[in-house]
Design a protein around this motif. Structure first.
Motif, PDB file in Angstrom:
ATOM      1  N   MET A 378       0.822  -1.166   0.107  1.00 17.88           N
ATOM      2  CA  MET A 378       0.083  -0.039   0.031  1.00 17.88           C
ATOM      3  C   MET A 378       0.948   1.284  -0.075  1.00 17.88           C
ATOM      4  SD  MET A 378      -3.141  -1.133   2.477  1.00 17.88           S
ATOM      5  CE  MET A 378      -4.139   0.530   2.420  1.00 17.88           C
ATOM      6  N   ALA A 379       2.362   1.110   0.024  1.00 14.42           N
ATOM      7  CA  ALA A 379       3.288   2.193  -0.012  1.00 14.42           C
ATOM      8  C   ALA A 379       2.746   2.887  -1.577  1.00 14.42           C
ATOM      9  CB  ALA A 379       4.714   1.728   0.118  1.00 14.42           C
ATOM     10  N   PRO A 380       2.811   4.112  -1.532  1.00 16.78           N
ATOM     11  CA  PRO A 380       2.462   4.869  -2.670  1.00 16.78           C
ATOM     12  C   PRO A 380       3.827   4.706  -3.639  1.00 16.78           C
ATOM     13  CG  PRO A 380       3.273   6.394  -1.088  1.00 16.78           C
ATOM     14  CD  PRO A 380       2.957   5.119  -0.457  1.00 16.78           C
ATOM     15  N   VAL A 381       3.431   4.770  -5.066  1.00 22.84           N
ATOM     16  CA  VAL A 381       4.528   4.672  -6.045  1.00 22.84           C
ATOM     17  C   VAL A 381       5.303   5.980  -6.110  1.00 22.84           C
ATOM     18  CG1 VAL A 381       5.016   4.139  -8.391  1.00 22.84           C
ATOM     19  CG2 VAL A 381       3.261   2.667  -7.209  1.00 22.84           C
ATOM     20  N   VAL A 382       6.442   6.295  -5.859  1.00 22.59           N
ATOM     21  CA  VAL A 382       6.947   7.578  -6.041  1.00 22.59           C
ATOM     22  C   VAL A 382       7.770   7.785  -7.323  1.00 22.59           C
ATOM     23  CG1 VAL A 382       8.811   8.785  -4.932  1.00 22.59           C
ATOM     24  CG2 VAL A 382       7.598   7.328  -3.647  1.00 22.59           C
ATOM     25  N   ASN A 383       7.223   8.783  -8.035  1.00 22.88           N
ATOM     26  CA  ASN A 383       7.935   9.063  -9.330  1.00 22.88           C
ATOM     27  C   ASN A 383       9.381   9.442  -9.290  1.00 22.88           C
ATOM     28  OD1 ASN A 383       8.583   9.802 -11.887  1.00 22.88           O
ATOM     29  ND2 ASN A 383       6.637  10.907 -12.144  1.00 22.88           N
ATOM     30  N   THR A 384      10.369   8.757 -10.080  1.00 20.67           N
ATOM     31  CA  THR A 384      11.761   8.761  -9.700  1.00 20.67           C
ATOM     32  C   THR A 384      12.058  10.143 -10.424  1.00 20.67           C
ATOM     33  OG1 THR A 384      11.846   7.348 -11.788  1.00 20.67           O
ATOM     34  CG2 THR A 384      12.097   6.339  -9.613  1.00 20.67           C
ATOM     35  N   THR A 385      11.308  10.621 -11.452  1.00 21.34           N
ATOM     36  CA  THR A 385      11.513  11.768 -12.144  1.00 21.34           C
ATOM     37  C   THR A 385      11.342  12.976 -11.126  1.00 21.34           C
ATOM     38  OG1 THR A 385       9.378  12.137 -12.932  1.00 21.34           O
ATOM     39  CG2 THR A 385      10.786  11.001 -14.215  1.00 21.34           C
ATOM     40  N   MET A 386      10.767  13.110 -10.106  1.00 29.26           N
ATOM     41  CA  MET A 386      10.595  14.082  -9.239  1.00 29.26           C
ATOM     42  C   MET A 386      11.638  13.889  -7.950  1.00 29.26           C
ATOM     43  SD  MET A 386       8.113  15.592 -10.464  1.00 29.26           S
ATOM     44  CE  MET A 386       7.705  16.391  -9.094  1.00 29.26           C
ATOM     45  N   GLY A 387      12.809  13.195  -8.065  1.00 27.79           N
ATOM     46  CA  GLY A 387      13.520  13.088  -7.220  1.00 27.79           C
ATOM     47  C   GLY A 387      13.481  12.013  -6.017  1.00 27.79           C
ATOM     48  N   GLY A 388      12.330  11.290  -6.353  1.00 28.49           N
ATOM     49  CA  GLY A 388      12.128  10.054  -5.179  1.00 28.49           C
ATOM     50  C   GLY A 388      12.849   8.983  -5.601  1.00 28.49           C
ATOM     51  N   GLY A 398       2.093  -4.905  -8.047  1.00 23.85           N
ATOM     52  CA  GLY A 398       2.962  -3.603  -7.745  1.00 23.85           C
ATOM     53  C   GLY A 398       2.326  -2.878  -6.462  1.00 23.85           C
ATOM     54  N   PHE A 399       3.170  -1.718  -6.355  1.00 20.39           N
ATOM     55  CA  PHE A 399       2.681  -0.906  -4.954  1.00 20.39           C
ATOM     56  C   PHE A 399       1.765   0.052  -5.180  1.00 20.39           C
ATOM     57  CE2 PHE A 399       7.490  -2.269  -4.795  1.00 20.39           C
ATOM     58  CZ  PHE A 399       7.193  -2.719  -3.034  1.00 20.39           C
ATOM     59  N   GLY A 400       1.116   0.759  -4.393  1.00 21.27           N
ATOM     60  CA  GLY A 400       0.218   1.810  -4.565  1.00 21.27           C
ATOM     61  C   GLY A 400      -1.148   1.088  -4.516  1.00 21.27           C
ATOM     62  N   ARG A 401      -1.247   0.034  -3.936  1.00 20.13           N
ATOM     63  CA  ARG A 401      -2.649  -0.765  -3.630  1.00 20.13           C
ATOM     64  C   ARG A 401      -3.641   0.378  -2.722  1.00 20.13           C
ATOM     65  NH1 ARG A 401      -0.934  -6.759  -1.797  1.00 20.13           N
ATOM     66  NH2 ARG A 401       0.276  -7.244  -3.731  1.00 20.13           N
ATOM     67  N   THR A 402      -4.952   0.146  -3.078  1.00 22.02           N
ATOM     68  CA  THR A 402      -5.840   0.864  -2.193  1.00 22.02           C
ATOM     69  C   THR A 402      -6.010  -0.387  -1.139  1.00 22.02           C
ATOM     70  OG1 THR A 402      -7.657  -0.256  -3.638  1.00 22.02           O
ATOM     71  CG2 THR A 402      -6.762   1.966  -4.322  1.00 22.02           C
ATOM     72  N   ALA A 403      -6.718   0.069  -0.184  1.00 25.52           N
ATOM     73  CA  ALA A 403      -7.292  -0.783   0.791  1.00 25.52           C
ATOM     74  C   ALA A 403      -8.260  -1.800   0.578  1.00 25.52           C
ATOM     75  CB  ALA A 403      -7.994   0.112   1.828  1.00 25.52           C
TER      76      ALA A 403
END
Length: 475
Positions: A378-388, A398-403
């Motif tokens: 459930m961890a959010p997917v971080v966009n690597t282009t934004m420095g994450g 994948g990550f970013g699952r809803t409940a």
């Protein structure tokens, strides 16, 4: 004639397996990096502080508690059969010692570093928990297999168990810290599938004369129940830390308490003579520990823990009273000696259903920063282009699952686990029933004398009646 052909060959094969394990440990294992000696220099204060930290092993009490459950709790719980106490306790020790080593190897295949399996206390705890699955399966077959059949089953089961555990916990990222899905459901339905393949003929489907308890054997079995009851909170909380661990302990304890009181009440209500049934007390009082396993570290509230225990106690007692006899007497002819479906199987299904419900309601407001620790996917997917930094770990879906999606994955996990356990158990049962593996005869079922030197009840002398039988067959 069965091959290898004699007990000597069977026990020799067991020794060969142990030697192979020694070789594998020699070439493919090592202490984990944090256990290796540190290089470099340090002043006296730092060295003293480091020594103090190294002496403190926070996981060791949990390891000891689980160890007691495996080698005392399970062992004594299975001594209820009137003439099978030596085998129930002794073979529990043998099977446990073998499959723990095998579990370290098989589970380690998914954790290898530089071609070696790193060993730490966590690995031993995981191996003990894996051994529990095999001992649960052993309960379904108690008294109806040879020692060698149990060991063969353990070898196959641990290999399949390790793969399913990796699938559920590492690839699907399901929440199951107490092992209700990956251990209890898997062990129960694997054992029942093996039992189905090895089921007796229609003529022999009825319980034999030795398939029952005595006053003294029920007392020793109750010792196992008490040990398991006391230490179950450690079993459910061993794999988490901090507040999660404390919640797991509290919820498990309350669930066990609720299941126990409910068991006594329902047992008296449904028994023929409206009295307590010792079978229910020995087993269904523990159902709360299984039913809360997948949700023990979640925010289920003390009310929720008690409710789960109460429901588990009800379905477990009713299972022993009505379902187990129906499974044996009907066309299914499925024997479940210890009633693992009632203690482990159905409560584990209940735990998975509750885990889906609670996962679907999980929010950051309720769990705070621990949400993604409990439900990593459930961890959010971080966009690597934004420095994450985006995790390179592969997770199914994948990550970013809803409940809601996490809840669906919890249900998918139990469905896949039961399917894998049944298919694996059916295959293993076919191996155990093959002509090359020694089968017990009808008059050998649920008796120690076939494989143990037992004292004569009349004179106290040791009898050797089992020696000719053992000498002519694979153990």
């Amino acid at each position: 004639m069965h091959t290898p052909g004699s007990s000597v060959a069977g026990y020799g094969l067991l020794l060969v397996v142990q030697i192979v394990f020694v070789i594998v440990f020699g070439f493919f294992t090592d202490y984990s990096k944090e256990l290796l000696p540190k290089n470099g220099t340090s002043n006296g204060l730092e060295a003293s502080h480091g020594a103090a930290e190294e002496k403190y092993l926070p996981k060791y009490p949990h390891f000891q508690d689980i160890h007691v459950m495996i080698f005392i709790g399970f062992a004594f719980l299975m001594t209820f059969l009137k003439r099978y106490g030596f085998s129930a306790s002794g073979l529990n020790l043998l099977v446990g010692a073998l499959v723990i080593q095998w579990a370290i190897i098989m589970r380690g295949c998914y954790e290898m570093e530089d071609g070696r399996i790193p060993l730490s206390l966590d690995n031993l705890i995981g191996a003990d928990i894996a051994a529990a699955a095999v001992l649960i399966s052993m309960g379904a077959l108690l008294g109806r297999t040879t020692p060698m059949q149990l060991l063969i089953m353990g070898i196959f089961e641990i290999a399949i168990f390790a793969a399913n555990e990796f699938l559920q916990l590492d690839l699907m990222k399901v929440a199951d810290v107490g092992g209700s899905i990956t251990v209890h459901a898997f062990g129960a339905y694997f054992g029942l599938a093996v039992s189905f393949v090895m089921r007796p003929s229609k003529e022999n489907a009825k319980a034999g004369p030795m398939e029952g308890s005595s006053y003294s054997s029920d007392i020793t079995a109750m010792i196992g129940t008490i040990f398991l009851w006391i230490f179950w909170p450690s079993f459910n909380s061993a794999l988490v830390d901090g507040a999660d661990q404390e919640r797991a302990i509290i919820n498990t304890y309350l669930s066990l308490a609720g299941a126990t009181v409910t068991t006594f009440a329902i047992s008296a209500l449904v028994s023929h003579e409206k009295k307590f049934d010792m079978v229910h007390v020995q087993n269904s009082t523990l159902a709360g520990g299984v039913a809360v396993g997948s949700i023990c570290n979640l925010m289920i509230h003390p009310f929720g823990a008690l409710l789960v225990g109460v429901i588990a106690g009800v379905i477990s007692v009713l299972g022993y009273r009505f379902l187990t006899p129906a499974m044996l007497s009907g066309g299914l002819r499925l024997s479940d000696t210890c009633g693992v479906n009632n203690l482990h199987g159905m409560p584990a299904l209940l735990s998975a259903i509750f885990s889906a419900i609670y996962a679907s309601m999980a929010t950051s407001e309720t769990y705070g920063s621990s949400l993604t620790t409990i439900f990593p996917a459930m961890a959010p997917v971080v966009n690597t282009t934004m420095g994450g930094h985006e995790s390179e770990e592969f997770v199914i879906g994948g990550f970013g699952r809803t409940a809601a999606k996490q809840g669906a994955y919890q249900l998918l996990a139990i469905l896949l686990t039961v399917l894998i356990a049944i298919v694996g158990g059916l295959f293993t049962g076919l191996v155990l029933k093959s002509p090359s593996v020694r089968q017990l005869e009808k008059d050998e079922l649920h008796k120690d004398e076939t494989y143990w030197e037992t004292p004569s009840e009349a004179s106290g002398a040791t009898t050797n009646t089992a020696i000719p039988t053992v000498a002519s067959s694979i153990s």
